[in-house]
Write an enzyme that holds these catalytic residues in place. Structure first.
Site, mmCIF file in Angstrom:
data_model
loop_
_atom_site.group_PDB
_atom_site.id
_atom_site.type_symbol
_atom_site.label_atom_id
_atom_site.label_comp_id
_atom_site.label_asym_id
_atom_site.label_seq_id
_atom_site.Cartn_x
_atom_site.Cartn_y
_atom_site.Cartn_z
ATOM 1 N N LYS A 22 0.852 -0.834 -0.238
ATOM 2 C CA LYS A 22 0.143 -0.095 -0.068
ATOM 3 C C LYS A 22 0.991 1.510 0.227
ATOM 4 C CE LYS A 22 -1.982 1.061 4.318
ATOM 5 N NZ LYS A 22 -1.052 2.722 4.466
ATOM 6 N N ASN A 23 1.561 1.344 1.105
ATOM 7 C CA ASN A 23 2.779 2.224 0.282
ATOM 8 C C ASN A 23 3.755 2.556 0.009
ATOM 9 O OD1 ASN A 23 1.389 3.188 3.227
ATOM 10 N ND2 ASN A 23 2.612 2.288 4.589
ATOM 11 N N CYS A 117 -5.198 12.316 12.342
ATOM 12 C CA CYS A 117 -6.417 10.480 12.051
ATOM 13 C C CYS A 117 -6.559 10.568 14.030
ATOM 14 C CB CYS A 117 -5.592 9.098 11.214
ATOM 15 S SG CYS A 117 -4.222 9.553 11.409
ATOM 16 N N ARG A 122 -0.565 14.705 12.839
ATOM 17 C CA ARG A 122 -0.011 14.329 11.453
ATOM 18 C C ARG A 122 -0.160 15.594 10.843
ATOM 19 N NH1 ARG A 122 -1.714 8.477 9.768
ATOM 20 N NH2 ARG A 122 0.511 8.997 8.546
ATOM 21 N N ASP A 306 4.351 0.704 12.044
ATOM 22 C CA ASP A 306 3.344 0.139 11.464
ATOM 23 C C ASP A 306 2.872 -1.060 11.688
ATOM 24 O OD1 ASP A 306 3.127 1.813 8.409
ATOM 25 O OD2 ASP A 306 3.174 3.259 10.338
ATOM 26 N N ARG A 398 -8.425 -1.060 4.168
ATOM 27 C CA ARG A 398 -7.689 0.352 3.845
ATOM 28 C C ARG A 398 -6.459 -0.813 3.840
ATOM 29 N NH1 ARG A 398 -7.048 6.202 6.650
ATOM 30 N NH2 ARG A 398 -5.792 6.159 5.258
HETATM 31 C C1 EPZ Z 1 3.649 7.191 6.580
HETATM 32 O O1 EPZ Z 1 2.938 8.017 7.046
HETATM 33 C C2 EPZ Z 1 2.612 5.663 6.506
HETATM 34 N N1 EPZ Z 1 1.811 5.965 5.364
HETATM 35 C C3 EPZ Z 1 2.291 5.348 7.607
HETATM 36 O O2 EPZ Z 1 1.871 3.830 7.518
HETATM 37 C C4 EPZ Z 1 3.640 5.074 8.367
HETATM 38 O O3 EPZ Z 1 3.583 4.655 10.090
HETATM 39 C C5 EPZ Z 1 4.562 6.718 8.754
HETATM 40 O O4 EPZ Z 1 4.509 7.472 7.103
HETATM 41 C C6 EPZ Z 1 5.935 6.070 9.842
HETATM 42 O O5 EPZ Z 1 6.868 4.943 9.256
HETATM 43 C C7 EPZ Z 1 1.984 6.226 3.901
HETATM 44 O O6 EPZ Z 1 3.254 5.895 3.371
HETATM 45 C C8 EPZ Z 1 1.274 5.791 3.002
HETATM 46 P P1 EPZ Z 1 5.761 10.557 8.958
HETATM 47 P P2 EPZ Z 1 3.642 9.627 6.698
HETATM 48 O O7 EPZ Z 1 5.669 11.788 8.058
HETATM 49 O O8 EPZ Z 1 4.661 9.914 5.625
HETATM 50 C C9 EPZ Z 1 5.658 13.359 11.772
HETATM 51 C C10 EPZ Z 1 -0.082 2.892 7.752
HETATM 52 O O9 EPZ Z 1 -0.723 2.378 8.709
HETATM 53 N N2 EPZ Z 1 5.443 14.690 10.308
HETATM 54 O O10 EPZ Z 1 7.073 9.518 8.373
HETATM 55 O O11 EPZ Z 1 2.218 10.824 7.000
HETATM 56 C C11 EPZ Z 1 4.363 12.529 11.995
HETATM 57 O O12 EPZ Z 1 3.530 13.483 12.736
HETATM 58 C C12 EPZ Z 1 0.560 4.294 7.359
HETATM 59 O O13 EPZ Z 1 0.065 2.051 6.845
HETATM 60 C C13 EPZ Z 1 5.678 16.248 11.054
HETATM 61 O O14 EPZ Z 1 5.704 16.049 12.207
HETATM 62 O O15 EPZ Z 1 4.453 9.258 8.489
HETATM 63 C C14 EPZ Z 1 5.331 11.711 12.983
HETATM 64 O O16 EPZ Z 1 4.947 11.943 13.887
HETATM 65 C C15 EPZ Z 1 0.667 5.452 8.742
HETATM 66 N N3 EPZ Z 1 5.835 17.076 9.860
HETATM 67 C C16 EPZ Z 1 6.580 11.869 12.740
HETATM 68 O O17 EPZ Z 1 6.830 12.795 11.348
HETATM 69 C C17 EPZ Z 1 5.952 16.402 8.790
HETATM 70 O O18 EPZ Z 1 5.181 17.625 8.161
HETATM 71 C C18 EPZ Z 1 6.858 11.136 11.157
HETATM 72 O O19 EPZ Z 1 5.989 10.329 10.305
HETATM 73 C C19 EPZ Z 1 5.106 15.659 8.498
HETATM 74 C C20 EPZ Z 1 5.431 14.078 9.634
#
Ligand code: EPZ
Length: 419
Positions: A22-23, A117, A122, A306, A398
């Protein structure tokens, strides 16, 4: 709406084929915006998040054809509407991945701010700051992000925090920027490597994917291509835990052990015997109760966030006490109250959950809240004595392709019924 009804206690045995990631599929679908022609994708998973992405691209003027052999032809090369509507974006945060490609190709983009969410607020500040470093002018008003540029110019980007989709957004934008972009503190997930492999086959010039420094040399245009989506390591890890939590023996086809080492070593620590070759992984629990294992999530290649909820289910019935620490998201513990209703002994202390393993859980009526928490409840239901029902299974759909069909193939007593 639908719910799952599970009669627990059956050790799972057999073979299951792992679907495309998915990702990886989601950013690759958004990368189709960058191309001058159609993208042909194989091994694309049948998930509601993929359908949502296709709907969003169609709403902006994209077209797609799904062939009988499951290959997906997506043509988003001539968008007629440069706006991602709230009603679609609110259901899937990954919609933010339209921003970088639209800005790079059309020099403008309007996309709804993706809400938070269940697992956290996020924010998208890292995405916006990085795009501004490439020369984007960005304002946020009325719940929408407005971005324009005369031309994106390559730059040095330093992420203060590792972010998977922010890394993906900026590297897609940089493919059509003038000059070279170097991304420091880039995420290293295998899904980013898969996206970059697809972009390179479209004509992008990128090096360093899978490391913390990725360099992108801008080109004038990108063409369509064919690409096979890499296997889903989180779906694979979830099925490995299904085998471990029920004391069974399962084989995963189309799974890559190379991207699952952190998960595999924790399952071996829990007492599972795991063998693998290039295309498959076999876990054998030999009817044993798992041992309690401490886990701390962090960015790839370490233990993935995850898989945290799923491991919490395993530790709930393990022999001993364990601690699971979540370092990525601030609220990724929605599975705890539900597992506790099954008799799990879980105590949350800050961002760590202390698990005192019990011999067995008892089936209960549960409510799914987010994708991976829902998977955790299914795993607990497979191991529990008695009947477990899980409502709001749309959360599961999803990220897991026909989960009850695949589990039935492994011998699980599980049905999807209408509420
Ligand atoms: C990706 O989400 C994945 N989704 C998530 O999978 C996964 O849990 C996550 O990476 C972490 O590995 C997809 O790839 C579609 P991040 P993403 O930006 O990119 C903070 C699943 O279950 N942050 O790596 O949204 C954020 O709040 C999903 O398949 C900011 O502060 O996660 C988090 O604490 C859930 N500002 C940390 O960084 C930003 O602009 C890492 O989040 C972006 C992120």
């Amino acid at each position: 709406m639908y719910k799952l009804v599970i009669k627990g206690g059956t050790p799972l045995n057999g073979t299951v084929k792992i679907a495309g990631s998915k990702n990886a599929a989601l950013p690759i679908l958004f990368a189709s915006i960058l191309a001058d022609g159609p993208l042909t994708l194989t091994n694309t998973p049948h998930l509601s998040d993929v359908s949502t992405t296709l709907r969003l691209l169609m709403d902006m003027g994209g077209e797609f054809i799904l062939e009988s052999d499951n290959s997906l032809h997506i043509n988003a090369s001539k968008l007629t509407k440069l706006m991602g509507e709230y009603d679609l974006v609110k259901t899937m945060r990954a919609s933010i991945l339209a921003l970088g490609p639209m800005l790079a190709k059309y020099k403008e983009a309007k996309i709804s701010l993706p809400g938070g969410c269940a697992i956290g607020t996020r924010p998208v500040n890292l995405h916006l700051k990085a795009l501004e470093s490439l020369g984007a002018k960005i304002t946020v008003e009325g719940g929408y992000i407005y971005a324009t540029t005369d031309q994106l110019i390559g730059a040095d980007i330093h992420f203060e925090q590792v972010s998977v989709t922010a890394t993906e957004n900026i590297l897609m934008a940089a493919t059509l920027a003038q000059g070279t972009t170097t991304v420091h503190n880039a995420a290293q997930e295998p899904e980013i490597v898969d996206l970059v492999n697809c972009l390179i086959s479209m004509g992008a010039k990128i090096s360093g994917a899978g490391t913390s420094v990725i360099t992108i040399q801008g080109v004038s245009n990108l063409s369509g291509t064919s690409h096979s989506v890499c296997p889903d390591r989180i779906e694979a890890g979830t099925y490995l835990i299904a085998g471990a939590i029920t004391g069974g023996k399962i084989t995963l086809k189309n799974a890559r052990h190379q991207s699952m080492q952190a998960i595999i070593s924790k399952l071996q620590e829990a007492g599972a015997t795991i063998d693998y070759d290039d295309q498959s992984i076999t876990l054998d629990m030999k009817g044993k109760r798992p041992k309690a294992v401490n886990v701390k999530t962090s960015a790839y290649p370490n233990f993935p966030t995850d898989m945290q909820a799923q491991f919490c289910a395993l530790n709930s019935i393990a022999d001993g006490q364990s601690a699971i620490t979540e370092t990525i998201f601030e609220n990724r513990f929605m599975h705890i109250p539900e597992l506790s209703r099954m008799g799990a002994k879980l105590t949350l202390e800050g961002n760590t959950v202390i698990c005192k393993g019990v011999k067995s859980l008892t089936g209960a009526n549960l409510m799914a809240t987010d994708l991976r928490a829902s998977a955790s409840l299914v795993l607990a239901g497979l191991a529990a004595t008695g009947i477990t029902t899980i409502e709001r299974v749309y959360h599961l759909d999803r990220g897991y392709e026909t989960i009850e069909e695949k589990l039935k193939l492994l011998g699980a007593q599980i049905e999807r019924i209408q509420d």
